[in-house]
Design an enzyme around this catalytic site. Structure first.
Site, PDB file in Angstrom:
ATOM      1  N   HIS A  81       8.718   3.632   9.015  1.00 30.89           N
ATOM      2  CA  HIS A  81       8.429   2.529  10.156  1.00 30.89           C
ATOM      3  C   HIS A  81       7.135   3.136  10.700  1.00 30.89           C
ATOM      4  O   HIS A  81       6.789   4.376  10.921  1.00 30.89           O
ATOM      5  CB  HIS A  81       9.679   2.700  11.016  1.00 30.89           C
ATOM      6  CG  HIS A  81       9.559   2.036  12.330  1.00 30.89           C
ATOM      7  ND1 HIS A  81       9.708   0.747  12.100  1.00 30.89           N
ATOM      8  CD2 HIS A  81       9.122   2.330  13.527  1.00 30.89           C
ATOM      9  CE1 HIS A  81       9.440   0.266  13.329  1.00 30.89           C
ATOM     10  NE2 HIS A  81       9.159   1.345  14.091  1.00 30.89           N
TER      11      HIS A  81
ATOM     12  N   SER B 147       0.633  -1.093  -0.069  1.00 26.74           N
ATOM     13  CA  SER B 147       0.092  -0.093   0.161  1.00 26.74           C
ATOM     14  C   SER B 147       0.917   1.342   0.090  1.00 26.74           C
ATOM     15  O   SER B 147       0.294   2.240  -0.669  1.00 26.74           O
ATOM     16  CB  SER B 147      -1.134   0.108   1.225  1.00 26.74           C
ATOM     17  OG  SER B 147      -0.252   0.150   2.477  1.00 26.74           O
ATOM     18  N   ASN B 148       1.962   1.326   0.670  1.00 30.94           N
ATOM     19  CA  ASN B 148       3.035   2.240   0.656  1.00 30.94           C
ATOM     20  C   ASN B 148       3.527   2.544  -0.725  1.00 30.94           C
ATOM     21  O   ASN B 148       3.712   3.720  -1.207  1.00 30.94           O
ATOM     22  CB  ASN B 148       3.916   2.369   1.502  1.00 30.94           C
ATOM     23  CG  ASN B 148       3.361   2.899   3.013  1.00 30.94           C
ATOM     24  OD1 ASN B 148       3.268   3.898   3.139  1.00 30.94           O
ATOM     25  ND2 ASN B 148       3.309   1.937   3.928  1.00 30.94           N
TER      26      ASN B 148
ATOM     27  N   MET C 235      10.654  -6.953   4.213  1.00 30.66           N
ATOM     28  CA  MET C 235      11.071  -7.622   5.431  1.00 30.66           C
ATOM     29  C   MET C 235      12.107  -8.475   5.451  1.00 30.66           C
ATOM     30  O   MET C 235      12.340  -9.598   5.897  1.00 30.66           O
ATOM     31  CB  MET C 235       9.774  -8.481   5.794  1.00 30.66           C
ATOM     32  CG  MET C 235       8.600  -7.811   5.898  1.00 30.66           C
ATOM     33  SD  MET C 235       8.419  -6.498   6.897  1.00 30.66           S
ATOM     34  CE  MET C 235       8.339  -7.648   8.385  1.00 30.66           C
ATOM     35  N   ARG C 236      13.155  -7.896   5.233  1.00 28.13           N
ATOM     36  CA  ARG C 236      14.609  -8.346   5.291  1.00 28.13           C
ATOM     37  C   ARG C 236      15.388  -7.113   5.849  1.00 28.13           C
ATOM     38  O   ARG C 236      15.616  -5.898   5.589  1.00 28.13           O
ATOM     39  CB  ARG C 236      15.307  -8.612   3.950  1.00 28.13           C
ATOM     40  CG  ARG C 236      14.525  -9.752   2.995  1.00 28.13           C
ATOM     41  CD  ARG C 236      14.575 -10.986   3.622  1.00 28.13           C
ATOM     42  NE  ARG C 236      16.086 -11.494   3.735  1.00 28.13           N
ATOM     43  CZ  ARG C 236      16.254 -12.585   4.570  1.00 28.13           C
ATOM     44  NH1 ARG C 236      15.387 -13.292   5.061  1.00 28.13           N
ATOM     45  NH2 ARG C 236      17.530 -13.032   4.613  1.00 28.13           N
TER      46      ARG C 236
ATOM     47  N   LEU D  45      18.882  -5.460   6.172  1.00 25.41           N
ATOM     48  CA  LEU D  45      19.826  -5.226   5.080  1.00 25.41           C
ATOM     49  C   LEU D  45      21.271  -5.026   5.910  1.00 25.41           C
ATOM     50  O   LEU D  45      21.445  -4.518   7.436  1.00 25.41           O
ATOM     51  CB  LEU D  45      19.720  -4.028   4.554  1.00 25.41           C
ATOM     52  CG  LEU D  45      18.436  -4.189   3.569  1.00 25.41           C
ATOM     53  CD1 LEU D  45      17.966  -2.469   3.118  1.00 25.41           C
ATOM     54  CD2 LEU D  45      18.765  -4.998   2.518  1.00 25.41           C
TER      55      LEU D  45
ATOM     56  N   ASP E 256      15.801   0.492  12.094  1.00 29.86           N
ATOM     57  CA  ASP E 256      14.979   1.429  12.492  1.00 29.86           C
ATOM     58  C   ASP E 256      15.618   2.688  13.283  1.00 29.86           C
ATOM     59  O   ASP E 256      15.037   3.161  14.176  1.00 29.86           O
ATOM     60  CB  ASP E 256      13.773   0.943  13.356  1.00 29.86           C
ATOM     61  CG  ASP E 256      13.055  -0.115  12.677  1.00 29.86           C
ATOM     62  OD1 ASP E 256      12.863  -0.194  11.514  1.00 29.86           O
ATOM     63  OD2 ASP E 256      12.523  -1.190  13.328  1.00 29.86           O
TER      64      ASP E 256
ATOM     65  N   ARG F 234      23.000 -13.945   3.224  1.00 29.25           N
ATOM     66  CA  ARG F 234      22.412 -12.569   3.304  1.00 29.25           C
ATOM     67  C   ARG F 234      23.379 -11.830   2.248  1.00 29.25           C
ATOM     68  O   ARG F 234      22.864 -10.889   1.336  1.00 29.25           O
ATOM     69  CB  ARG F 234      22.613 -11.902   4.531  1.00 29.25           C
ATOM     70  CG  ARG F 234      21.715 -10.743   4.896  1.00 29.25           C
ATOM     71  CD  ARG F 234      21.634 -10.425   6.443  1.00 29.25           C
ATOM     72  NE  ARG F 234      20.826 -11.357   7.051  1.00 29.25           N
ATOM     73  CZ  ARG F 234      19.494 -11.082   7.326  1.00 29.25           C
ATOM     74  NH1 ARG F 234      18.942 -10.425   6.808  1.00 29.25           N
ATOM     75  NH2 ARG F 234      19.070 -11.961   8.414  1.00 29.25           N
TER      76      ARG F 234
ATOM     77  N   GLU G 250       0.903   7.407   6.760  1.00 31.78           N
ATOM     78  CA  GLU G 250       1.897   6.660   6.119  1.00 31.78           C
ATOM     79  C   GLU G 250       1.796   6.972   4.703  1.00 31.78           C
ATOM     80  O   GLU G 250       2.833   7.537   3.994  1.00 31.78           O
ATOM     81  CB  GLU G 250       2.323   5.078   6.218  1.00 31.78           C
ATOM     82  CG  GLU G 250       2.470   4.694   7.731  1.00 31.78           C
ATOM     83  CD  GLU G 250       2.671   3.180   7.607  1.00 31.78           C
ATOM     84  OE1 GLU G 250       3.210   2.517   6.873  1.00 31.78           O
ATOM     85  OE2 GLU G 250       2.158   2.863   8.643  1.00 31.78           O
TER      86      GLU G 250
HETATM   87  C1  GRF Z   1       3.656  -0.480   6.684  1.00 32.92           C
HETATM   88  O1  GRF Z   1       3.019  -0.640   8.109  1.00 32.92           O
HETATM   89  C2  GRF Z   1       5.006   0.035   7.063  1.00 32.92           C
HETATM   90  O2  GRF Z   1       5.246   1.203   7.830  1.00 32.92           O
HETATM   91  C3  GRF Z   1       5.936  -1.219   7.549  1.00 32.92           C
HETATM   92  O3  GRF Z   1       5.289  -2.217   6.869  1.00 32.92           O
HETATM   93  C4  GRF Z   1       4.064  -2.048   6.332  1.00 32.92           C
HETATM   94  C5  GRF Z   1       4.118  -2.110   4.967  1.00 32.92           C
HETATM   95  O4  GRF Z   1       2.717  -2.004   4.260  1.00 32.92           O
HETATM   96  N1  GRF Z   1       7.432  -1.093   7.185  1.00 32.92           N
HETATM   97  P1  GRF Z   1       2.467  -2.109   2.949  1.00 32.92           P
HETATM   98  O5  GRF Z   1       2.927  -3.069   2.212  1.00 32.92           O
HETATM   99  O6  GRF Z   1       3.244  -0.815   2.311  1.00 32.92           O
HETATM  100  O7  GRF Z   1       0.972  -1.947   2.448  1.00 32.92           O
END
Ligand code: GRF
Length: 221
Positions: free
Chosen positions: A115, A19-20, A96-97, A99, A151, A71, A180
């Site tokens: 974040h 979604s972002n 979700m990795r 780095l 983070d 990695r 976001e």
């Molecule tokens: C978001 O909440 C972002 O802040 C976090 O992971 C989520 C990703 O959501 N890092 P999307 O895939 O952008 O919908």
């Protein structure tokens, strides 16, 4: 004769729903936006974000992190793909990795992350549940430059929401996600425009007066 400045070639790294990523694609569909999204790359085959990017006509790539021999081997493939597409800026959007410092150093001040908390509070996972458990009245999201520590890094933009007495993890997450989607395009616009300086952990605009303040959305209570 005025010339339009080149738009910065930007990659978005994803693992999930995206979604972002969609918010960034929407913003970059404006030809005046200072970044163009040249690549969406996932470490997860079949991530829903990939279908959305393809539907928007964006180049996509998948590099499955599994079975790559570690990695750094995965990151060398990632780096090669970014270089092959002439990428200048990288946005992490639900990637979700973790780095390694090696990769992060290739992209110092050109790699940004979102974040779902007001850093430096609530680094790591389950941010909404933890904010509720701590009784926070304000919660939100942060876009920051990536540094080797997870983070952490100079903050580019933050958006806040008020926490309601009857909030659940899901209701709070939904309001933070809406924030976001507002702050990430603003933060990328600032970075792509180059109109900022970084001193330590502080990011400052260098074109004040020329644009709205991108960095803060305050809740109305
Ligand atoms: C978001 O909440 C972002 O802040 C976090 O992971 C989520 C990703 O959501 N890092 P999307 O895939 O952008 O919908």
């Amino acid at each position: 004769m005025s010339s339009t400045p080149a738009r910065r070639r930007t990659a978005i790294l994803v693992s999930g729903r995206g979604s972002n990523m969609t918010a960034l694609l929407d913003a970059a569909s404006d030809p005046d936006y200072p970044a163009e999204i040249a690549l969406v790359l996932s470490n997860r085959p079949g991530a829903p974000a990939l279908d959305k990017a393809e539907a928007a006509g964006i180049a996509t790539a998948t590099i499955d992190h599994r079975g790559k021999g570690g990695r750094q081997a995965f990151e060398e493939l990632l780096q090669g793909e970014l270089e092959a597409h002439g990428i200048e800026l990288v946005c992490l959007a639900g990637f979700m990795r973790l780095l390694t410092p090696w990769f992060v150093e290739q992209w110092t001040d050109r790699l940004i992350n979102i974040h779902p908390a007001l850093l430096p509070s609530f680094k790591g996972l389950d941010t909404h549940a933890r904010a509720l458990a701590e009784g926070c009245k304000i919660h939100g999201a942060t876009v920051h430059f990536v540094r080797a520590e997870m983070d952490a890094g100079p903050i580019i933009a933050q958006g806040a929401v008020a926490v309601a007495d009857d909030d659940t993890e899901a209701s709070l997450a939904a309001r933070v996600l809406a924030v976001e989607h507002e702050i990430y395009p603003r933060a990328l616009a600032l970075v792509a425009s180059g109109a900022f300086s970084i001193e330590g952990m502080r990011v400052a605009r260098t074109d004040r007066g020329n644009a709205e303040i991108p960095a803060l959305i305050v809740p109305s209570v």
